[in-house]
Design a protein around this motif. Structure first.
Motif, short mmCIF file in Angstrom:
data_model
loop_
_atom_site.label_atom_id
_atom_site.label_comp_id
_atom_site.label_asym_id
_atom_site.label_seq_id
_atom_site.Cartn_x
_atom_site.Cartn_y
_atom_site.Cartn_z
N GLY A 149 0.78 -1.23 0.00
CA GLY A 149 0.00 0.00 0.00
C GLY A 149 0.81 1.28 0.00
O GLY A 149 0.43 2.27 0.61
N MET A 150 1.96 1.27 -0.69
CA MET A 150 2.81 2.46 -0.82
C MET A 150 3.09 2.71 -2.28
O MET A 150 3.00 1.80 -3.10
CB MET A 150 4.14 2.28 -0.08
N THR A 151 3.49 3.93 -2.60
CA THR A 151 3.85 4.25 -3.98
C THR A 151 5.27 3.76 -4.30
O THR A 151 6.08 3.54 -3.39
CB THR A 151 3.80 5.76 -4.24
N ARG A 152 5.54 3.63 -5.58
CA ARG A 152 6.89 3.27 -6.02
C ARG A 152 7.90 4.32 -5.54
O ARG A 152 9.01 4.01 -5.13
CB ARG A 152 6.95 3.16 -7.55
N GLN A 153 7.48 5.59 -5.56
CA GLN A 153 8.37 6.67 -5.14
C GLN A 153 8.75 6.54 -3.67
O GLN A 153 9.89 6.80 -3.28
CB GLN A 153 7.71 8.04 -5.40
N THR A 154 7.79 6.13 -2.84
CA THR A 154 8.08 5.96 -1.41
C THR A 154 9.04 4.80 -1.21
O THR A 154 9.99 4.90 -0.42
CB THR A 154 6.78 5.74 -0.61
N ILE A 155 8.81 3.70 -1.92
CA ILE A 155 9.73 2.56 -1.83
C ILE A 155 11.14 2.98 -2.25
O ILE A 155 12.13 2.64 -1.60
CB ILE A 155 9.24 1.36 -2.69
N ALA A 156 11.23 3.74 -3.33
CA ALA A 156 12.54 4.22 -3.81
C ALA A 156 13.23 5.08 -2.75
O ALA A 156 14.44 4.95 -2.52
CB ALA A 156 12.38 5.01 -5.11
N ALA A 157 12.48 5.96 -2.09
CA ALA A 157 13.05 6.83 -1.06
C ALA A 157 13.51 6.02 0.15
O ALA A 157 14.57 6.30 0.73
CB ALA A 157 12.04 7.89 -0.63
N ILE A 158 12.74 5.01 0.54
CA ILE A 158 13.14 4.15 1.66
C ILE A 158 14.42 3.40 1.29
O ILE A 158 15.38 3.37 2.07
CB ILE A 158 12.01 3.17 2.03
N GLU A 159 14.45 2.81 0.10
CA GLU A 159 15.63 2.07 -0.37
C GLU A 159 16.87 2.94 -0.36
O GLU A 159 17.95 2.49 0.01
CB GLU A 159 15.41 1.59 -1.81
N ALA A 160 16.71 4.18 -0.77
CA ALA A 160 17.85 5.11 -0.88
C ALA A 160 18.25 5.69 0.47
O ALA A 160 19.24 6.43 0.55
CB ALA A 160 17.51 6.23 -1.85
N GLY A 161 17.51 5.38 1.52
CA GLY A 161 17.84 5.91 2.84
C GLY A 161 17.45 7.36 3.01
O GLY A 161 17.94 8.06 3.89
N LYS A 162 16.54 7.85 2.16
CA LYS A 162 16.09 9.24 2.24
C LYS A 162 14.83 9.38 3.10
O LYS A 162 14.41 10.49 3.41
CB LYS A 162 15.77 9.78 0.84
N TYR A 163 14.22 8.25 3.44
CA TYR A 163 12.95 8.28 4.17
C TYR A 163 12.87 7.04 5.05
O TYR A 163 13.19 5.94 4.60
CB TYR A 163 11.80 8.28 3.15
N SER A 164 12.48 7.23 6.31
CA SER A 164 12.29 6.10 7.22
C SER A 164 10.82 5.70 7.20
O SER A 164 9.96 6.55 7.43
CB SER A 164 12.68 6.48 8.64
N PRO A 165 10.54 4.43 6.98
CA PRO A 165 9.14 4.01 6.99
C PRO A 165 8.58 4.01 8.41
O PRO A 165 9.34 3.95 9.38
CB PRO A 165 9.21 2.58 6.45
N SER A 166 7.27 4.06 8.51
CA SER A 166 6.64 3.89 9.83
C SER A 166 6.96 2.48 10.31
O SER A 166 7.35 1.60 9.53
CB SER A 166 5.13 4.07 9.72
N LEU A 167 6.77 2.26 11.59
CA LEU A 167 7.00 0.93 12.13
C LEU A 167 6.09 -0.09 11.46
O LEU A 167 6.52 -1.20 11.10
CB LEU A 167 6.78 0.94 13.65
#
Length: 70
Positions: free
Chosen positions: A30-48
């Motif tokens: 239930g996330m966008t591709r852009q959010t997954i990309a940001a998490i992978e790149a270490g630019k965004y921490s996902p919620s628990l």
């Protein structure tokens, strides 16, 4: 956005899961591709909750997907 102190193995796990795309992974949790990309790149921490969902997709414990960088 600053890099987060959390490293992850998502890119490697996607590759090992039959080269799953970021879009496929995002759709599964239930996330966008852009959010997954940001998490992978270490630019965004996902919620628990999102972190647990990501780990569940790969059948891995949370600490095999995410690591705290000291």
């Amino acid at each position: 956005m600053a890099d987060t102190p959390i490293a992850n193995q998502i890119r490697t796990l996607r590759f090992m899961a039959g080269e799953m795309t970021q879009a496929d992974l995002g759709a599964r949790i239930g996330m966008t591709r852009q959010t997954i990309a940001a998490i992978e790149a270490g630019k965004y921490s996902p919620s628990l909750e999102a972190a647990f969902r990501l780990a569940r997709v790969f059948g891995k414990p949370l600490d095999e997907v995410f690591q705290w960088k000291d």
